[in-house]
Motif scaffolding. Sequence first.
Motif, short mmCIF file in Angstrom:
data_model
loop_
_atom_site.label_atom_id
_atom_site.label_comp_id
_atom_site.label_asym_id
_atom_site.label_seq_id
_atom_site.Cartn_x
_atom_site.Cartn_y
_atom_site.Cartn_z
N TYR A 1 0.80 -1.21 0.00
CA TYR A 1 0.00 0.00 0.00
C TYR A 1 0.83 1.26 0.00
O TYR A 1 0.48 2.24 -0.64
N ALA A 2 1.94 1.27 0.74
CA ALA A 2 2.74 2.49 0.76
C ALA A 2 3.87 2.41 -0.25
O ALA A 2 4.60 3.37 -0.44
N GLY A 3 4.01 1.25 -0.92
CA GLY A 3 5.03 1.11 -1.94
C GLY A 3 6.45 1.20 -1.40
O GLY A 3 7.36 1.62 -2.10
N GLN A 4 6.66 0.83 -0.14
CA GLN A 4 7.99 0.91 0.47
C GLN A 4 8.51 -0.49 0.72
O GLN A 4 7.81 -1.33 1.25
N VAL A 5 9.77 -0.72 0.35
CA VAL A 5 10.38 -2.01 0.62
C VAL A 5 11.26 -1.88 1.86
O VAL A 5 12.08 -0.99 1.95
N SER A 6 11.03 -2.77 2.82
CA SER A 6 11.90 -2.78 4.00
C SER A 6 12.66 -4.09 4.04
O SER A 6 12.06 -5.16 4.11
#
Lengths: 257, 334
Positions: free
Chosen positions: B69-74
Amino acid sequence: MTAVPALLTVTGATRRFGGVHALRDVDLDVAPGETHAVIGPNGAGKSTLFKLIGGQLVATAGTIGYDGQRIDRLAPHRRARRGIAIAFQDSPVFGGMTVTENVMVGAHAVTRAGPVAAVLGLPRHRREEAEIRELAARALDRAGLTAWADRPADALPLGQQRALQVARALCGGPRLLLLDEPASGLRGPERSALAGLIEQLRGEGLSILLVEHDVAFVARLADRVTVLDLGRVIARGTFAEIRTDPAVITAYLGGPP
Amino acid sequence: MTERSERHDRVFWSSLFSSRQDGIRWWWIAGALIVSAVPLLLAPGQLTTFVLLGLSAMAVVGLSLLMGYAGQVSLGQASFTAIGAYTSGLLALHHTPPLLALLAAPIVAALAAAGVGVPILRLRGHQLAFATLALQLILLSVLGDADWAGGAVGLQGLPYLSIGGFELDADLDYAYLVLAGVLLVSLIAHRLVRSRVGRGLRALATGETAAEASGVPVGAYRLLVFAVSAAFAGLAGGIYSFFLGYLAPGSFPVLLSIEYVVMAVVGGLGSIGGALLGAALITVVVQLLTTLATQPGMPSYAPSVLSYAVYALLLIAVVLFVPKGIVPTLRRSS
């Protein structure tokens, strides 16, 4: 013009990219209820001006006033909360969401319920959800999209996608609507349907700033026109006035009409 | 009860079993019932795997939210599992009631994410991925050197968790605690996604400029999802610390973060069911491989080599053949 204070006032707007002036000392205002068009050839600075007003770019110099207050340092979402809504030309609709959901996003500008209320399912959240659905239904109706409400938004034809952008903008109950080349890429019937929609909004008293390439579109809709060329204002007035202006003819229309 | 709230209740209950959602909802209820019977049928060793699976699932639901949803890869999500575990462990060892120590885990993890999120969420794509990876490496080396955290040896002799006088001292107790945890994070994620905030998040994933111009506070929402995903991982870490009774920096290797990412991608980003399925699938595969790699005659490095190789192969296969992940692909074709 009358003495009614303008809703939007752009004063001395300047934007440099490196050594290049995209926009140089541009003044412009939009009166309440007015439809104001900005036209000019490619590279005239139309989209730069548009982005300065929407907040996607920051001006190198100059001020932008809205409703009596300066907004040029506000983030885009705060400008939306003040009642400035934008329909972009090249930004797609939100994929993976229905038409209604797309429009519901537009209600962000006028709603507040946060994540905690949603997770706990508080009555405040449920009331607001119902309210948002209602706002969205009304915006869809105004934009003539009710029949498409439950379709996936990215499956709509381009003309409907443009109308959807307008509906999303309307859902936040804006006072100023910014339209970025709404007619570009549309075919004849789609184009006149969209012009009809904008005409209807104008009839309802909404203030509109229209950045447009299509001269016939502007002639039909605009109360006043500002003409840009190479980042400067070269003419302003009614469409009838600017179309006979020699500077405009050389720069934009390419010859006598 | 007033007439209005009665009507409201009717609407609420009918929406719970509404026609369009019927299929999916019944799937969920049936699935939850079956899974809740599983711990009773498992052997003791398998029960441990079940608990670890559930803990991964909790972290992966959060990561899937963040990535989908936030398009962030952790690549450092296990940092927050570690922060949660150490928070619970340290508090419990310093005579805080265990339940309070557990509740502190997600909160501290979320605060840590909010703190580091302000600078690093300005990064995008692989830069953000590397920054989160770097954060985990820093955290592990700090924990390894910190006397107050027990250094490389870690924390030992944690008490059992007790809730209202009931001491959770059997693996079976933790199996049900973890099930409750999975249910809780799934419910929170589900409600968040369906809300105004969730619509804003879905919008910003495909059109950031247009979302922001519609009034969506993009930066704040990114930070929110990052903090929520960290809270889920932190809660998993807290339960982990009481379940095992000891902690060390080595319990939270970078490989664990990568495992979370593989689970989220295989199951399908942005899908809660996908996160759960991905976690289950990968855990079972890894368990089988570990059994294989620890057979007599296998070299000592076999387990880690095999698991890395299998993560890589699975990731490549999924990206090539089911790029949306298993659950969203199944849902689309049904």
